[in-house]
Design a protein around this motif. Structure first.
Motif, PDB file in Angstrom:
ATOM      1  N   ILE A 113       0.848  -1.194   0.000  1.00 48.34           N
ATOM      2  CA  ILE A 113       0.000   0.000   0.000  1.00 48.34           C
ATOM      3  C   ILE A 113       0.884   1.245   0.000  1.00 48.34           C
ATOM      4  N   TRP A 114       0.402   2.293  -0.652  1.00 48.23           N
ATOM      5  CA  TRP A 114       1.129   3.574  -0.750  1.00 48.23           C
ATOM      6  C   TRP A 114       0.357   4.608   0.073  1.00 48.23           C
ATOM      7  N   PRO A 115       0.848   4.989   1.249  1.00 47.63           N
ATOM      8  CA  PRO A 115       0.095   5.918   2.107  1.00 47.63           C
ATOM      9  C   PRO A 115       0.272   7.389   1.764  1.00 47.63           C
ATOM     10  N   GLY A 116       1.166   7.706   0.841  1.00 49.21           N
ATOM     11  CA  GLY A 116       1.461   9.101   0.526  1.00 49.21           C
ATOM     12  C   GLY A 116       0.659   9.640  -0.641  1.00 49.21           C
ATOM     13  N   ASP A 117       1.275  10.518  -1.414  1.00 50.86           N
ATOM     14  CA  ASP A 117       0.633  11.167  -2.553  1.00 50.86           C
ATOM     15  C   ASP A 117       0.310  10.112  -3.616  1.00 50.86           C
ATOM     16  N   PRO A 118      -0.972   9.878  -3.919  1.00 46.38           N
ATOM     17  CA  PRO A 118      -1.307   8.820  -4.884  1.00 46.38           C
ATOM     18  C   PRO A 118      -0.765   9.084  -6.281  1.00 46.38           C
ATOM     19  N   ALA A 119      -0.522  10.343  -6.620  1.00 50.51           N
ATOM     20  CA  ALA A 119       0.016  10.662  -7.948  1.00 50.51           C
ATOM     21  C   ALA A 119       1.436  10.132  -8.120  1.00 50.51           C
ATOM     22  N   LEU A 120       2.113   9.832  -7.023  1.00 53.35           N
ATOM     23  CA  LEU A 120       3.490   9.355  -7.080  1.00 53.35           C
ATOM     24  C   LEU A 120       3.598   7.843  -6.942  1.00 53.35           C
ATOM     25  N   ALA A 121       2.455   7.168  -6.843  1.00 52.99           N
ATOM     26  CA  ALA A 121       2.439   5.728  -6.550  1.00 52.99           C
ATOM     27  C   ALA A 121       2.740   4.911  -7.794  1.00 52.99           C
ATOM     28  N   ASP A 122       3.998   4.844  -8.162  1.00 50.76           N
ATOM     29  CA  ASP A 122       4.436   4.106  -9.341  1.00 50.76           C
ATOM     30  C   ASP A 122       4.649   2.636  -8.967  1.00 50.76           C
ATOM     31  N   PRO A 123       3.914   1.699  -9.578  1.00 50.05           N
ATOM     32  CA  PRO A 123       4.122   0.276  -9.259  1.00 50.05           C
ATOM     33  C   PRO A 123       5.549  -0.200  -9.503  1.00 50.05           C
ATOM     34  N   ALA A 124       6.296   0.488 -10.363  1.00 50.78           N
ATOM     35  CA  ALA A 124       7.683   0.104 -10.621  1.00 50.78           C
ATOM     36  C   ALA A 124       8.563   0.305  -9.396  1.00 50.78           C
ATOM     37  N   LEU A 125       8.069   1.069  -8.425  1.00 48.85           N
ATOM     38  CA  LEU A 125       8.838   1.335  -7.213  1.00 48.85           C
ATOM     39  C   LEU A 125       8.593   0.317  -6.106  1.00 48.85           C
ATOM     40  N   VAL A 126       7.705  -0.658  -6.357  1.00 48.51           N
ATOM     41  CA  VAL A 126       7.514  -1.716  -5.361  1.00 48.51           C
ATOM     42  C   VAL A 126       8.859  -2.392  -5.118  1.00 48.51           C
ATOM     43  N   PRO A 127       9.260  -2.582  -3.863  1.00 55.38           N
ATOM     44  CA  PRO A 127      10.581  -3.169  -3.588  1.00 55.38           C
ATOM     45  C   PRO A 127      10.751  -4.539  -4.226  1.00 55.38           C
ATOM     46  N   ASP A 128      11.993  -4.828  -4.584  1.00 54.47           N
ATOM     47  CA  ASP A 128      12.322  -6.153  -5.111  1.00 54.47           C
ATOM     48  C   ASP A 128      12.272  -7.157  -3.964  1.00 54.47           C
ATOM     49  N   PHE A 129      11.317  -8.064  -4.029  1.00 56.10           N
ATOM     50  CA  PHE A 129      11.129  -9.079  -2.998  1.00 56.10           C
ATOM     51  C   PHE A 129      10.918 -10.428  -3.678  1.00 56.10           C
ATOM     52  N   HIS A 130      11.549 -10.601  -4.850  1.00 58.37           N
ATOM     53  CA  HIS A 130      11.239 -11.745  -5.712  1.00 58.37           C
ATOM     54  C   HIS A 130      11.566 -13.082  -5.052  1.00 58.37           C
ATOM     55  N   TRP A 131      12.486 -13.103  -4.104  1.00 56.32           N
ATOM     56  CA  TRP A 131      12.818 -14.340  -3.409  1.00 56.32           C
ATOM     57  C   TRP A 131      11.584 -14.958  -2.737  1.00 56.32           C
ATOM     58  N   ASN A 132      10.596 -14.115  -2.461  1.00 53.78           N
ATOM     59  CA  ASN A 132       9.395 -14.544  -1.739  1.00 53.78           C
ATOM     60  C   ASN A 132       8.328 -15.136  -2.655  1.00 53.78           C
ATOM     61  N   ASP A 133       8.593 -15.206  -3.969  1.00 56.69           N
ATOM     62  CA  ASP A 133       7.560 -15.614  -4.914  1.00 56.69           C
ATOM     63  C   ASP A 133       7.207 -17.094  -4.830  1.00 56.69           C
ATOM     64  N   GLY A 134       8.066 -17.902  -4.206  1.00 55.69           N
ATOM     65  CA  GLY A 134       7.779 -19.325  -4.076  1.00 55.69           C
ATOM     66  C   GLY A 134       8.111 -20.134  -5.307  1.00 55.69           C
ATOM     67  N   THR A 135       9.017 -19.623  -6.130  1.00 53.98           N
ATOM     68  CA  THR A 135       9.404 -20.351  -7.352  1.00 53.98           C
ATOM     69  C   THR A 135      10.804 -20.937  -7.163  1.00 53.98           C
ATOM     70  N   ASP A 136      11.839 -20.169  -7.429  1.00 57.85           N
ATOM     71  CA  ASP A 136      13.209 -20.670  -7.285  1.00 57.85           C
ATOM     72  C   ASP A 136      13.616 -20.819  -5.818  1.00 57.85           C
ATOM     73  N   TRP A 137      13.046 -19.986  -4.968  1.00 58.49           N
ATOM     74  CA  TRP A 137      13.358 -20.023  -3.542  1.00 58.49           C
ATOM     75  C   TRP A 137      12.120 -20.515  -2.792  1.00 58.49           C
ATOM     76  N   VAL A 138      12.336 -21.381  -1.801  1.00 60.35           N
ATOM     77  CA  VAL A 138      11.230 -22.011  -1.096  1.00 60.35           C
ATOM     78  C   VAL A 138      11.284 -21.663   0.383  1.00 60.35           C
ATOM     79  N   GLY A 139      10.129 -21.332   0.948  1.00 58.29           N
ATOM     80  CA  GLY A 139      10.030 -21.058   2.375  1.00 58.29           C
ATOM     81  C   GLY A 139       8.675 -20.492   2.710  1.00 58.29           C
TER      82      GLY A 139
END
Length: 360
Positions: A113-139
């Motif tokens: 969720i983006w609690p600040g200015d909605p005009a600045l809420a670029d989905p490209a800025l979502v942090p890289d958390f790809h390890w959590n996707d459940g594909t190559d890394w498991v947990g």
């Protein structure tokens, strides 16, 4: 000394695991903003201000009607954009009747969720958390909701793993951590702490995973911070002399600890955690065992951290001296704090009240 804001608003913060949000209303507090989350019929997550326009009753005390939220007090109805679509006992709807709708992105098994200015809420800025996707890394991880400490104390904790020697003795702690030099690098939004421990005895957790009795190991801890509050720690061990420092980890075991830390208030936070691995990925029993090793009725690794962090916050509240005293081991945490401060300054909030004394 005047209060200062401690968390930037123009950032993506984890609000829930995706599996936690369904066809019911879920209340969260993110950056001191009360939010109600729910999943629309098309599967997309919506987030609204958790306070009815009429008399401020939390909307989370109401119910869903299709994709709209019905207030549990007087029956006002709000759509996923926050606009009131029905008022009781009148045909005309006040045009000002709306609640705030927050930008939401669901990615890496988390709802951001983006609690600040909605005009600045670029989905490209979502942090890289790809390890959590459940594909190559498991947990399988979890969440400590409403952990009773400033979110930055969690960042400090994870950016300086020398605490493992003392807080986590008997599992992942080892004297080699405190005796080994480390390197800190940074960019405009990231900081990285790198430590290699060469030719050591593996601590109990890693010795069990490697299963090479008597072998000396090279152990690594490479901690990546993404401002303001996401950390991925590349950790593991490999048999000494097999090339791990040069990039060949084939004779070792590799894991990544993940932390998405979300301010709830100035002195509480939500801690979304996971420990994922690339070894024995089909072993579900191992997945459960590692999960229990982290949080398990007060006995897990993260339970130990939570006890320390909450005690530290209580001490800070009683002894509000600033700055903290810092050591060389705090270099990574200090860089993380500087990056958070720069985000705050860009938002016009001025520097936060954070430990800023240089390590000597």
């Amino acid at each position: 000394m005047p209060d200062a804001k401690t968390f930037p608003l123009n950032a993506w913060y984890a609000a829930a695991w995706g599996h936690e949000i369904g066809r019911s209303l879920a209340a969260r507090t993110v950056c001191s903003r009360d939010v109600v989350l729910y999943r629309r019929q098309d599967g997309i997550v919506a987030a609204l201000e958790d306070a009815c326009w009429h008399r401020l009753l939390p909307l989370s005390m109401g119910h869903l009607q299709g994709d709209e939220v019905v207030c549990g007090y007087h029956g006002l109805v709000f759509n996923a954009a926050g606009r009131c679509t029905y008022m009781p006992a009148q045909k005309t709807i006040n045009p000002s009747a709306c609640v705030r709708a927050y930008p939401v992105v669901e990615r890496h098994r988390l709802v951001w969720i983006w609690p600040g200015d909605p005009a600045l809420a670029d989905p490209a800025l979502v942090p890289d958390f790809h390890w959590n996707d459940g594909t190559d890394w498991v947990g399988e991880g979890g969440t400590a909701y409403s952990l009773k400490c400033d979110y930055r104390l969690v960042v400090d904790n994870l950016m300086d793993l020398t605490h493992e020697t003392y807080v986590h003795a008997g599992s992942i702690g080892d004297e080699a951590i405190t005796g080994t030099p480390f390197e800190v690098t940074h960019t405009e939004r990231t900081a990285t702490v790198t430590r290699w421990m060469i030719g050591i005895d593996p601590p109990p957790f890693w010795a069990k995973q490697l299963d090479r009795p008597g072998a000396k190991v090279d152990r690594w801890q490479i901690i990546h911070f993404q401002a303001p509050s996401v950390i991925a720690g590349d950790v593991g061990v490999a048999v000494t002399g097999t090339g791990a420092p040069e990039g060949d980890r084939s004779q070792g075991v590799n894991g990544t600890f993940l932390a998405a830390i979300t301010p709830e208030t100035e002195t509480t936070c939500h801690y979304f955690w996971n420990f994922v691995r690339t070894f024995r990925t089909d072993d579900e029993a191992l997945t459960r065992a590692i999960q229990r090793a982290h949080v398990n009725d007060g006995e897990g690794v993260y339970d130990q951290d939570f006890t320390v962090l909450e005690a530290q916050q209580k001490a800070i509240d009683r002894n509000p001296r600033l700055p903290f005293y810092n050591l060389n081991i705090d270099a990574g945490a200090l860089w993380a704090r500087r990056l958070i401060d720069r985000m705050l300054e860009r938002e016009g909030g001025g520097p936060a009240l954070v430990p800023s004394q240089a390590a000597e």
